[in-house]
Design a protein around this motif. Structure first.
Motif: not given
Ligand SMILES: NC(=O)c1ccc[n+]([C@@H]2O[C@H](COP(=O)([O-])OP(=O)(O)OC[C@H]3O[C@@H](n4cnc5c(N)ncnc54)[C@H](OP(=O)(O)O)[C@@H]3O)[C@@H](O)[C@H]2O)c1
Length: 272
Positions: A25-26, A53, A67-69, A91-92, A94-95, A98, A101
């Motif tokens: 999960l990246g 995204r 995309g989400g699962f 993952t990050h 702050y994710a 994910m 999950n």
């Molecule tokens: N949050 C940050 O500050 C940040 C900063 C840099 C990069 N990122 C990256 O950006 C992505 C989204 O971050 P977020 O904070 O929005 O996540 P999140 O709030 O923890 O996740 C929300 C939903 O997005 C989907 N999702 C998140 N990461 C995914 C992945 N790697 N592969 C497939 N689906 C994923 C999942 O959907 P479903 O429930 O439908 O599976 C999850 O329930 C992550 O991959 C994270 O590593 C985040």
């Protein structure tokens, strides 16, 4: 770690070949580096998962699914259907959704899980950080008087700042912020890290920034702004890290590789 060891039933082996399927999960630089590191391994078949995204994600070292699962159940289904042998949550920090999950899905599907979690930045002498729990608290901490603010946040985290339209906001994001923040004074920069301290210092100076709002992401790629803020004696409002599930975790790509090698090593080779 033995309880995490990949057994034959959960190994995700393809036919007679002993190839373990790994799902990463990246969405981070570490996940990309890990997939590059593992890409040439004949004993592994690596898939990297992105949330989907970013319009044009950086090239990754392994085949990508996007995309989400569909929540933890959806991920558990994917793990079973794809016969994934090991799940790596890179993952990050702050994710948090994910990561939660991933922990639930790994349990449901009986798949070993390892989290790659970067260490948080530590306060240095000269840092003026104020740690807060929520974005709403960050908005409040900016105060009533108009200030020039650098929002080092993701696009989806900007909305609460519309409640304080008296400030000037500088926003840097990978993709354009659309729709823009509903405030009269904002400036947008689209850029992808890593960012150097020198470049971030110039950015803060050129925009006469008085305060930074940031997450404690850890790692080198976005530390430049923290070092620059310290140099320029600019305060930082720091959003605290979210709570993450308690799972087996390491902090570096090398440690993931070592863990994997141990987890998938045949018991005979280990003398067990
Ligand atoms: N949050 C940050 O500050 C940040 C900063 C840099 C990069 N990122 C990256 O950006 C992505 C989204 O971050 P977020 O904070 O929005 O996540 P999140 O709030 O923890 O996740 C929300 C939903 O997005 C989907 N999702 C998140 N990461 C995914 C992945 N790697 N592969 C497939 N689906 C994923 C999942 O959907 P479903 O429930 O439908 O599976 C999850 O329930 C992550 O991959 C994270 O590593 C985040």
């Amino acid at each position: 770690m033995d309880s995490q060891r990949v057994n034959e039933a959960g190994s995700g082996m393809t036919g007679s070949a002993r190839i373990r399927r790994i799902l990463i999960l990246g969405g981070t630089a570490e996940a990309r580096r890990l997939s590059e590191t593992l890409a040439d391994r004949p004993d592994l078949a690596v898939t990297l998962s992105l949330a989907g995204r970013t319009a044009e994600p950086a090239p990754q070292g392994a085949p990508v699914r996007s995309g989400g699962f569909g929540g933890a159940e959806g991920l558990a289904r994917y793990l079973r259907e794809q016969r994934i042998g090991v799940l790596i949550d890179a993952t990050h920090p702050y994710a948090a959704v994910m990561s939660a999950n991933a922990a639930s899905a790994a349990k449901m599907a009986g798949v070993p899980l390892l989290a790659l979690r970067r260490a948080a930045w530590q306060r240095q002498v000269g840092d003026d950080w104020r740690e807060i729990d929520t974005l709403e608290a960050a908005v409040k901490a900016l105060g009533e008087a108009p200030r020039r603010v650098f929002l080092a946040l993701g696009r989806k985290e900007l909305v609460p700042f519309a409640a304080a339209p008296q400030h000037f906001y500088l926003v840097r994001s990978v993709d354009p912020v659309d729709p823009p923040l509903a405030v009269p004074q904002a400036s947008y920069i689209t850029a992808r890290g890593p960012f150097t301290e020198q470049a971030d210092r110039a950015l803060l100076e050129n925009h006469a920034i008085e305060i930074v709002v940031a997450k404690n992401s850890g790692g080198d790629a976005t530390y430049g702004k923290m070092a620059a803020a310290r140099e320029l004696r600019i305060p930082v409002i720091m959003l605290k890290r979210p709570a993450l599930p308690e799972v087996t975790s390491v902090a570096t790509v090398d440690e993931v590789v070592a863990w994997l090698d141990h987890a998938i090593a045949p018991s005979v080779a280990r003398g067990v």
